[in-house]
Design an enzyme around this catalytic site. Structure first.
Site, short mmCIF file in Angstrom:
data_model
loop_
_atom_site.label_atom_id
_atom_site.label_comp_id
_atom_site.label_asym_id
_atom_site.label_seq_id
_atom_site.Cartn_x
_atom_site.Cartn_y
_atom_site.Cartn_z
N HIS A 1 -37.96 10.15 76.17
CA HIS A 1 -37.70 11.59 76.05
C HIS A 1 -36.99 11.90 74.72
O HIS A 1 -37.37 12.83 73.99
CB HIS A 1 -36.83 12.02 77.24
N GLU B 1 -39.42 11.46 71.96
CA GLU B 1 -40.32 12.62 71.87
C GLU B 1 -39.69 13.71 71.02
O GLU B 1 -40.36 14.35 70.20
CB GLU B 1 -40.62 13.13 73.28
N HIS B 2 -38.39 13.95 71.20
CA HIS B 2 -37.69 14.94 70.39
C HIS B 2 -37.55 14.49 68.94
O HIS B 2 -37.76 15.28 68.01
CB HIS B 2 -36.27 15.17 70.96
N GLU C 1 -29.78 18.92 78.04
CA GLU C 1 -30.98 19.29 78.81
C GLU C 1 -30.99 18.59 80.16
O GLU C 1 -31.25 19.19 81.20
CB GLU C 1 -32.24 18.93 78.03
#
Length: 1027
Positions: free
Chosen positions: A101, A104-105, A202
């Site tokens: 994750h 991905e950022h 998040e």
């Protein structure tokens, strides 16, 4: 973005069409051109493996592989100008640090060819994309985009390829996007050290959502022996164990073409895509053997049980019944496409709608409020699962719920399914194949991703009609085909998990304590020089975030690339038994779409709060000779769905004027048009509104759904609340869909006796279902329109008895003609209301909720759609978001998202989403206005904002939705073109003018709302209203 993906038959994307670009090939269709390719054909380093025509979906697919690396490629050729690219990698982490994750950022923060900071977010404003995003699922990461512009496609493809294969992966970006230890105030070395990071915040927000907590635990515990036992998005405190070196290693081992699957879709030529992908990326790689495969989960010899806790929900319908229990069964491998298709259908038969056995057994006894948050078939993991249970139950009912589930499975094995329920489900598939949407390519990419990720055949997934035929044949040859599946996968399946979840009053407190303990543990071992190093790192990151960025290396479209003249939508106006009708001829592929707007001007004020409840139950209580089960079955057999929703439509000329009503919506296959209108006729003339037991079931489900939705859509609730005192339109929107409605439904759900509600619903019905205050619109093919008009006439004759002249509650009504080209004088019109006594009021509201993050909004009253300044405010919102607020709220502040935008009702919104800050973000909003008024932005900044606005203005519209802006809001093609011209004409002077005139301190009339955790600062400030 982290998401848990569920694969169900409803995810099959409906087919689509969109406007064609004139320069594309016109002599032959994209499908025909695709069929020229032959297996063995070599193109730009790729070899064609298979070419298949898929007439169901109006496309042809070409399957290829890359010769050097083994990268897999699927191209879906279709006459659709909304072209799509996606690349996905199988990402199988073995810990919960959230490495896929955070990666991905971070890959989107700069690359070899595009070394500027955040090229992904910058391209949002240099493109006419209709979709740009990235997703981290449990076992893959996907990077998709779509655009209708061929040049834009090549630009975005270049940026995406460089990002995923050659990212910079700077340590500064890892600190920003993942996590860092930093002084609370980065410029004050004496301020306490705290954890920061976009993904860290998040996931703190995600784990405040009880539904997501439950889903995550269920997957981890049902599949405990490999990658599914961890949190791919990152468990907040585990994220703090991830190092920059580990992030780079994960990229090196997972982001390789040998572990990649490329997908393209649309009418652009395949050769061009292959050439660019080869030349921009793949020629630099050799084949490897990625060790990313997911092994089968070893099967259990006996069932297991587990219990977890969550945060209590202050808005739950019954505070004493906040428990969840479900049983989850591990099924077969999703790469067996027909078995997966069968199990998905089987799941729908067991749980969908009031005719399903589990609905009857679990929902109707009112043991809980709704099915468990995880329910039905889930094909997002290598081996699928099926889950069934209840939420909103008492702890003493755990055993009872489990017993009912087992008894219902036995009942299904003994009795099977009714033939009409199976036919209704297959009819739903037929509707899905016929219905046309605008995002078909993106939906298709998501639909095939889980199966393809595990080396299943994506082409087989697309052969829907073949699977339906095979399914029907299996039912004919083996009458007990479905019962045998239930026996095998449920009754005799020892690999099943019973997971219960209960609220813990100290859940958030414990989380905060664990975070604080971990923080102190890390801080205690730091030397003074290490603390100084952390302080210097914080300054370095702040400096990088504050520095003006040179984005000249990035490709960009120009404003001149935008089409000057917008598309036209021919409409015809008519009457049916005195009711105005708009006819819109469209290529609807054998479907008919019907809507009706019913006014609320005669409805007494005290009934307004009940209207959303009326809308949600009116099509689910039964009508005419049909009880609610029969009604549901007829709707599934004969329509693509029937719904009623509230509508608050702001006037395009006056901020204090609006239209209020409810919108009836339905669709059907052409052959079923009389049946659909017969159902509406029965709902108008004889709805069943007297069954208290049925109403209680629907009330509990509705209240639970509203309460569950706040943690996911908190920014929308904050925006709605912030606006409520600024215009009459916004005030009614809060009543219909804001926190007021959530609390109202909680009160209704708490009522021991619903007699009062039952008496209220028929009163609302008499006001709403009145042809006197009604208008309709129909979208159908030209060939079917005459017959549709006749059927609509027939429908109107059946409800003419409901026509009554009722006195409006509001004395101030303004009539606007439906047909702006009609001759002056009496005729069909929209009836808008206004309140001359309404005065905007500034108000600040805080809702304390059990979340570790905030949702913040400020709303400012400005001008309506047709005002000359409206276009400038649209551009200003986009520019402020991209050039200032993104950096302040997300990069520096650590929120998952935030920005500014102009709303349709003349209200300008600032907002943030999953934000660790509250009043500090309000300060960022104000500084954003100061930035705009200072005028340091460039013409390039303005042009980029225009591109971003036009990407939304020119986004594709489905045939079913053409003409709706005219029908609902009175926005004609001429008004759209005038708005378009004003957008093109916006200058720097205009932007400086509107920033000062409407947003500047002293000029603005604003409202503020924050949803979030306990806030001492706000509670000490008497200017806030604390809820």
């Amino acid at each position: 973005m982290f998401q848990q993906i569920k694969t169900v038959i409803q995810r099959l994307p409906p087919v689509t069409t969109s406007r064609q670009n004139l320069w594309r090939f016109n002599s032959t269709s994209a499908r025909q051109r695709a069929l020229v390719y032959q297996p063995g054909h070599k193109i730009h380093g790729f070899t064609v493996k298979e070419v298949v025509d898929v007439p169901d979906l109006f496309l042809s697919v070409i399957k290829l592989s890359h010769d050097n690396t083994g990268a897999q490629y699927l191209h879906a050729a279709r006459d659709d100008s909304n072209n799509v690219f996606s690349v996905q990698f199988r990402t199988t982490p073995m810990d919960s640090t959230g490495v896929p994750h955070i990666l991905e950022h971070t890959v989107l923060c700069g690359s070899e060819r595009y070394p500027c900071r955040d090229p992904f977010f910058k391209m949002l404003n240099r493109s006419l994309s209709t979709f740009m995003n990235a997703f981290t699922a449990s076992d893959y990461t996907m990077y998709p985009f779509s655009t209708q512009n061929g040049k834009d496609f090549q630009n975005l493809l270049s940026v995406y390829l460089d990002a995923v294969f050659f990212p910079s992966l700077r340590e500064l970006d890892f600190w920003q996007e993942g996590w860092r230890l930093e002084n609370e105030n980065p410029t004050d070395c004496k301020s306490p050290l705290v954890f920061k990071g976009v993904v860290f915040n998040e996931m703190k927000g995600a784990f405040s959502d009880s539904e997501q907590v439950y889903a995550q635990h269920l997957q981890n515990k049902l599949l405990p022996d490999h990658t599914y036992s961890v949190v791919s998005g990152g468990e907040p405190l585990a994220i703090l164990d991830l190092s920059w070196e580990q992030l780079k290693h994960f990229h090196a081992t997972h982001y390789h073409p040998s572990n990649a699957r490329f997908f393209t879709y649309g009418d652009l030529p395949l050769d061009q895509h292959l050439k660019q992908i080869e030349e921009d990326a793949l020629f630099r790689f050799e084949r490897t053997k990625p060790n990313t495969a997911v092994p089968p989960q070893p099967r259990w010899s006996s069932p297991r049980e587990a219990h977890v806790t969550c945060s209590p929900d202050a808005l739950a319908p019954d505070p004493t019944k906040q428990n969840t229990l479900c049983m989850s069964y591990l099924l077969g491998d999703i790469t067996d496409t027909f078995e997966a298709f069968t199990l998905s259908l089987l799941s729908s038969l067991m749980i969908s709608g009031p005719n399903s056995q589990f609905y009857e057994a679990l929902i109707e006894p009112k043991i809980g409020t709704d099915f468990s948050s995880v329910v039905g078939y889930d094909g997002s993991t290598k081996e699928a699962s099926f889950s069934i249970g209840l939420q909103g139950i008492a702890t003493e009912d755990f055993k009872k719920v489990k017993q009912i589930i087992c008894q219902t499975i036995d009942h299904i094995i003994a009795n099977g399914f009714k033939e009409e329920n199976i036919e209704a489900l297959l009819h739903k598939i037929e509707i899905q194949l016929k219905h046309q949407s605008t995002n078909f390519g993106i939906s298709l990419a998501s639909y095939i991703a889980p199966c393809w990720n595990h080396d299943g055949d994506p082409v087989e997934l697309l052969k829907i009609s073949e699977n339906v035929t095979k399914f029907r044949r299996a039912l004919q040859e083996k009458p007990h085909f479905l019962q045998d599946k239930v026996l095998h996968y449920f009754k005799n399946n020892t690999h099943n998990l019973t997971l219960s979840m209960s609220p813990d009053e100290s859940f958030l407190e414990k989380q905060a304590q664990e975070e604080e303990q971990l923080l102190q543990k890390k801080v205690r071992v730091l030397s003074e020089s290490e603390k100084e190093g952390i302080y210097q790192n914080g300054l370095e990151l702040l400096s990088a975030q504050s520095k003006a960025q040179d984005a000249s290396c990035l490709p960009a479209l120009k404003v001149s690339d935008i089409i000057r003249i917008g598309a036209l939508t021919p409409l015809q106006m008519g009457m049916a038994e005195g009711v105005p009708v708009q006819y819109c001829e469209q290529p609807t592929n054998g479907m008919v779409y019907f809507r009706a707007m019913c006014g609320l001007n005669t409805l007494p004020d005290e009934l307004k709060s009940y209207v959303p409840l009326f809308c949600s139950v009116i099509t689910k209580m039964g009508c005419g000779s049909l009880d609610y089960r029969q009604q549901s079955q007829q709707m599934e057999l004969k329509t693509g769905g029937m719904s009623v929703s509230t509508q608050v439509l702001p006037d395009i000329l006056d901020l204090d004027m609006y239209e209020q009503g409810v919108l009836l919506s339905s669709s059907c296959l052409e052959r079923n048009l009389p049946h659909m209108f017969r159902l509406w006729s029965d709902i108008f003339n004889s709805p069943h509104l007297e069954d208290e037991e049925r109403l209680r079931v629907l009330v509990m489900m509705s209240a639970q759904e509203l309460a569950n939705g706040i943690s996911y859509s908190g920014h929308m609730y904050a925006m709605t609340r912030a606006a409520r005192n600024l215009s009459p339109t916004a005030d009614l929107m809060e009543t219909f869909g804001g926190m007021d409605q959530v609390k109202f439904m909680k009160r209704i759900a708490d009522m021991p006796d619903l007699t009062h509600v039952l008496r209220t619903l028929p009163r609302i019905q008499r006001h709403i279902f009145n042809p006197e205050h009604m208008r309709c619109t129909v979208n159908a093919t030209p060939q079917k329109m005459a017959d549709t008009a006749r059927q609509l006439d027939n429908f109107m004759t059946t409800i003419v008895g409901n026509r009554k002249e009722r006195k409006p509650v509001w004395p101030h009504i303004t009539e606007r003609p439906l047909d702006p080209l009609a001759f002056p004088g009496p005729g069909p019109c929209r009836k808008l209301i206004s309140d001359p006594n309404f005065k905007p009021v500034q108000m600040k509201t805080f809702f304390q909720l059990p979340y570790p993050v905030n949702f913040v909004s400020e709303c400012i009253r400005t001008v309506p759609f047709t005002h000359e300044d409206y276009a400038s405010l649209c551009i200003l919102g986009k520019m402020m978001s991209a050039k200032y607020l993104h950096g302040e709220i997300r990069e520096k502040g650590g929120a998952y998202g935030g920005g500014a935008r102009m709303g349709a009702g003349g209200l300008f919104f600032f907002y943030s989403y999953r934000d660790p800050n509250s009043v500090q973000t309000l300060s960022a909003f104000r500084k954003g206005v100061d930035w705009a008024r200072a005028g340091t932005f460039t013409q390039q900044d303005i042009d980029e904002a225009k591109l971003s606005v036009f990407s939304a203005v020119d986004s594709p519209v489905a045939p079913s939705d053409k003409g709706m802006s005219h029908f609902l809001n009175g926005i004609t093609d001429e008004l759209k073109q005038a708005h378009r011209e004003r957008l093109f004409a916006v200058t720097k002077k205009n932007l400086l003018d509107v920033a000062g005139r409407y947003l500047g301190a002293g000029q603005k009339m604003s409202g503020i709302a924050i949803l979030g955790p306990d806030n001492v600062t706000i509670k000490k400030d008497p200017s806030w209203i604390v809820k």
